[in-house]
Scaffold this motif. Structure first.
Motif, PDB file in Angstrom:
ATOM      1  N   ARG A 155       0.551  -1.584   0.388  1.00 45.08           N
ATOM      2  CA  ARG A 155       0.143   0.411  -0.185  1.00 45.08           C
ATOM      3  C   ARG A 155       0.850   1.254   0.053  1.00 45.08           C
ATOM      4  NH1 ARG A 155      -2.933   2.809   3.588  1.00 45.08           N
ATOM      5  NH2 ARG A 155      -0.945   2.181   5.565  1.00 45.08           N
ATOM      6  N   ARG A 156       0.927   2.710  -0.226  1.00 43.65           N
ATOM      7  CA  ARG A 156       0.592   3.559  -0.556  1.00 43.65           C
ATOM      8  C   ARG A 156       2.575   3.981  -1.254  1.00 43.65           C
ATOM      9  NH1 ARG A 156       1.283   7.871   3.195  1.00 43.65           N
ATOM     10  NH2 ARG A 156       1.513   8.500   1.793  1.00 43.65           N
ATOM     11  N   ARG A 157       2.742   2.282  -1.711  1.00 44.83           N
ATOM     12  CA  ARG A 157       4.102   2.266  -2.317  1.00 44.83           C
ATOM     13  C   ARG A 157       4.494   2.858  -3.996  1.00 44.83           C
ATOM     14  NH1 ARG A 157       6.770  -1.297   0.116  1.00 44.83           N
ATOM     15  NH2 ARG A 157       8.603  -1.278  -1.004  1.00 44.83           N
ATOM     16  N   PRO A 158       5.517   3.134  -4.429  1.00 41.10           N
ATOM     17  CA  PRO A 158       5.365   3.924  -5.642  1.00 41.10           C
ATOM     18  C   PRO A 158       6.298   2.775  -6.526  1.00 41.10           C
ATOM     19  CG  PRO A 158       7.495   4.393  -4.431  1.00 41.10           C
ATOM     20  CD  PRO A 158       6.331   3.966  -3.267  1.00 41.10           C
ATOM     21  N   ARG A 159       4.848   2.956  -8.158  1.00 37.34           N
ATOM     22  CA  ARG A 159       5.475   1.617  -8.411  1.00 37.34           C
ATOM     23  C   ARG A 159       4.757   0.118  -8.420  1.00 37.34           C
ATOM     24  NH1 ARG A 159      10.556   3.759  -9.243  1.00 37.34           N
ATOM     25  NH2 ARG A 159      10.928   2.742  -7.818  1.00 37.34           N
ATOM     26  N   ARG A 160       3.506   0.161  -7.615  1.00 34.47           N
ATOM     27  CA  ARG A 160       2.955  -0.869  -6.872  1.00 34.47           C
ATOM     28  C   ARG A 160       2.304  -1.858  -7.982  1.00 34.47           C
ATOM     29  NH1 ARG A 160      -2.342  -0.420  -2.497  1.00 34.47           N
ATOM     30  NH2 ARG A 160      -3.180   0.052  -5.064  1.00 34.47           N
ATOM     31  N   PRO A 161       2.008  -1.230  -9.238  1.00 34.57           N
ATOM     32  CA  PRO A 161       1.746  -2.729  -9.899  1.00 34.57           C
ATOM     33  C   PRO A 161       2.900  -3.685 -10.900  1.00 34.57           C
ATOM     34  CG  PRO A 161       1.199  -0.237 -10.780  1.00 34.57           C
ATOM     35  CD  PRO A 161       1.791   0.385  -9.117  1.00 34.57           C
ATOM     36  N   VAL A 208       3.249  -5.236  -7.208  1.00 32.93           N
ATOM     37  CA  VAL A 208       2.236  -7.042  -7.819  1.00 32.93           C
ATOM     38  C   VAL A 208       2.411  -7.824  -8.444  1.00 32.93           C
ATOM     39  CG1 VAL A 208       0.275  -6.684  -7.201  1.00 32.93           C
ATOM     40  CG2 VAL A 208       0.515  -5.029  -6.342  1.00 32.93           C
ATOM     41  N   GLY A 209       2.818  -6.795  -9.682  1.00 35.11           N
ATOM     42  CA  GLY A 209       3.054  -8.095 -11.094  1.00 35.11           C
ATOM     43  C   GLY A 209       4.280  -8.683 -10.936  1.00 35.11           C
ATOM     44  N   GLY A 210       5.135  -8.146 -10.069  1.00 32.24           N
ATOM     45  CA  GLY A 210       6.441  -8.880 -10.174  1.00 32.24           C
ATOM     46  C   GLY A 210       6.232  -9.602  -8.824  1.00 32.24           C
ATOM     47  N   GLY A 211       5.789 -10.380  -7.681  1.00 35.01           N
ATOM     48  CA  GLY A 211       4.994 -10.761  -6.058  1.00 35.01           C
ATOM     49  C   GLY A 211       4.567 -11.627  -7.452  1.00 35.01           C
ATOM     50  N   ALA A 217       0.690  -9.786 -15.384  1.00 33.49           N
ATOM     51  CA  ALA A 217       1.594  -8.401 -15.649  1.00 33.49           C
ATOM     52  C   ALA A 217      -0.027  -7.838 -15.907  1.00 33.49           C
ATOM     53  CB  ALA A 217       1.875  -8.367 -17.183  1.00 33.49           C
ATOM     54  N   ALA A 218      -1.205  -8.119 -16.591  1.00 34.39           N
ATOM     55  CA  ALA A 218      -2.534  -7.700 -15.876  1.00 34.39           C
ATOM     56  C   ALA A 218      -3.035  -7.755 -14.857  1.00 34.39           C
ATOM     57  CB  ALA A 218      -3.037  -8.642 -17.317  1.00 34.39           C
ATOM     58  N   LEU A 219      -3.253  -8.860 -14.008  1.00 30.91           N
ATOM     59  CA  LEU A 219      -3.181  -8.451 -12.264  1.00 30.91           C
ATOM     60  C   LEU A 219      -2.499  -7.148 -11.733  1.00 30.91           C
ATOM     61  CD1 LEU A 219      -4.134 -12.230 -11.931  1.00 30.91           C
ATOM     62  CD2 LEU A 219      -5.553 -10.217 -11.499  1.00 30.91           C
ATOM     63  N   GLY A 220      -1.466  -7.491 -12.023  1.00 30.73           N
ATOM     64  CA  GLY A 220      -0.505  -6.414 -11.399  1.00 30.73           C
ATOM     65  C   GLY A 220      -0.708  -5.149 -11.921  1.00 30.73           C
ATOM     66  N   TRP A 221      -1.328  -4.973 -13.651  1.00 36.50           N
ATOM     67  CA  TRP A 221      -1.648  -3.583 -13.386  1.00 36.50           C
ATOM     68  C   TRP A 221      -3.071  -3.051 -12.503  1.00 36.50           C
ATOM     69  CZ3 TRP A 221      -5.646  -2.709 -16.472  1.00 36.50           C
ATOM     70  CH2 TRP A 221      -6.193  -0.738 -16.535  1.00 36.50           C
ATOM     71  N   LEU A 222      -3.798  -4.396 -12.455  1.00 33.27           N
ATOM     72  CA  LEU A 222      -5.057  -3.948 -11.985  1.00 33.27           C
ATOM     73  C   LEU A 222      -5.223  -3.835 -10.580  1.00 33.27           C
ATOM     74  CD1 LEU A 222      -8.088  -4.423 -13.704  1.00 33.27           C
ATOM     75  CD2 LEU A 222      -8.692  -6.896 -12.424  1.00 33.27           C
ATOM     76  N   PHE A 223      -4.709  -4.921  -9.985  1.00 31.18           N
ATOM     77  CA  PHE A 223      -4.464  -4.020  -8.466  1.00 31.18           C
ATOM     78  C   PHE A 223      -4.338  -3.433  -8.102  1.00 31.18           C
ATOM     79  CE2 PHE A 223      -6.555  -8.777  -9.623  1.00 31.18           C
ATOM     80  CZ  PHE A 223      -7.581  -8.317  -8.257  1.00 31.18           C
ATOM     81  N   GLY A 224      -1.685  -3.416  -8.901  1.00 32.89           N
ATOM     82  CA  GLY A 224      -1.579  -2.161  -8.962  1.00 32.89           C
ATOM     83  C   GLY A 224      -1.273  -1.082  -8.526  1.00 32.89           C
ATOM     84  N   ARG A 225      -2.987  -0.769  -9.460  1.00 30.65           N
ATOM     85  CA  ARG A 225      -2.642   0.833  -9.611  1.00 30.65           C
ATOM     86  C   ARG A 225      -3.663   1.638  -8.085  1.00 30.65           C
ATOM     87  NH1 ARG A 225      -6.972   1.930 -13.786  1.00 30.65           N
ATOM     88  NH2 ARG A 225      -8.474  -0.645 -12.719  1.00 30.65           N
TER      89      ARG A 225
END
Lengths: 246, 110
Positions: free
Chosen positions: A159-165, A168-171, A224-232
């Motif tokens: 939460r609140r992290r820069p570049r979170r997508p 999340v995608g990397g994780g 990648a898609a989930l990272g973008w979707l949930f990381g935004r």
């Protein structure tokens, strides 16, 4: 000093538990106690001393921002990130393998705990028992069941992290890679991974469905898609949009 | 005496390093000394001192150690050799800046 604890917890709202948070709590607590004591000795009532101490300490939300910015640069952040990524792998692994062993395989093959049977049949049981579409749908459901909770977990952890997508995608990608590694490890005895010809056969001829290249590509895209979707950070985006409009 | 907040922001690091060059101090002591020596010109929201201190510590300019005093754990800060170097550089920069500003404010030749 409940008033001080309350103020300090607001100052440290976003700082994760750990050495840095504990140190800040200790320093702020000492500072507040001494400041309130000095104000009180100057002849103010206890309530006035508290109010003056809080005023001089500064706005809790603004201090939280400063501490948060500094926490992001603290060495302990790396440990925090690695623990969360590892936690995400565990979560995805547990949901994936439980989903596979307890739900998907019994559902499709009608035989509980068929993993040893899968090995004995050189992994062909799953493929032979399914048609292509059903297999893709089952695989997609299994991935979604494993990766959506993981994405939600990583979203909260970062939460609140820069570049979170990217985080999340990397994780998710890491979980996926760890999952693949575990599957490979499980197949060691049967396929004899010491033999490069067996590896090539496994990858090219796809004796296991989830090692086929289209599924590998789909998994990567999915991460990648989930990272973008949930990381935004939709809340922040909305705030920025409102600011732009204003 | 008060100094514009934006003006004083850039000087907090120099002030902290200078105060700690006189001896080890803990957060509250630093704030008190800052207010006392500057006739309260450099007052800041006291909590915001800590991110400054932690950054300087992370950069190796300060080290911190804990002492138990009257039942409380107190964190003292100590200026390192690197911090002394940083202080010397910042002092020189500050002198150059104030000299140049003085020249302009005095209204030098056109």
């Amino acid at each position: 000093m409940d008033w001080a604890e309350d103020y300090i917890s607001r100052c440290l709202r976003d700082i994760p538990k750990g050495k840095y948070r504990e140190r800040l709590r200790r320093e702020l607590s000492d500072h507040l106690a001494e400041l309130a004591g000095d104000v009180s000795h100057a002849g103010r009532s206890e309530a006035e001393a508290r109010a003056e101490a809080l005023r001089q300490m500064g706005d809790a939300a603004a201090l939280n921002e400063g501490f948060w910015a500094e926490w992001l640069r603290q060495p302990e952040r790396l440990g925090y990130d690695l623990k969360r990524l590892f936690g995400g792998c565990l979560l995805a692994g547990v949901t994936f393998y439980f989903g596979m062993a307890l739900v998907l395989i019994p559902l499709l093959i009608g035989n509980l705990f068929t993993l040893p049977g899968l090995m004995a049949g050189k992994a062909s049981a799953l493929q032979s028992g399914l048609n292509g579409l059903l297999e893709i749908a089952a695989g997609a459901a299994l991935y979604a069941a494993a990766f959506v909770p993981n994405a939600l977990y990583l979203r909260k952890a970062f939460r609140r992290r820069p570049r979170r997508p990217a985080l999340v995608g990397g994780g998710l990608l890491l979980s996926w890679a760890v999952g693949k590694g575990s599957a490979a490890l499980l197949m060691f005895p049967e396929f004899g991974f010491w033999n490069s010809a067996d590896i090539a056969r496994l990858l090219r001829n796809a004796e296991l469905a989830w090692f086929r290249w289209p599924l590998v590509a789909l998994s990567l895209l999915g991460c990648a898609a989930l990272g973008w979707l949930f990381g935004r950070d939709r809340k922040r985006e909305r705030t920025e949009e409102t600011k732009d409009e204003a | 005496m008060r100094v514009d907040k934006e003006l004083s922001k850039g000087s907090h690091e120099l002030i902290i390093l200078k105060l700690l060059s006189r001896g080890d101090m803990y957060g509250y002591q630093i704030v008190q000394q800052m207010a006392l020596l500057s006739d309260r010109a450099f007052e800041m929201s006291q909590g915001s001192l800590y991110p400054f201190l932690h950054r300087l510590e992370r950069e190796g300019c300060l080290t911190a150690y804990t002492v138990s005093e009257s039942g409380r754990e107190r964190v003292y800060y100590h200026l390192t050799e690197k911090g002394q170097g940083a202080l010397a550089t910042k002092e020189a920069d500050w002198r150059n800046y104030t000299n140049a500003m003085q020249q302009i404010l005095k209204g030098g030749a056109l």
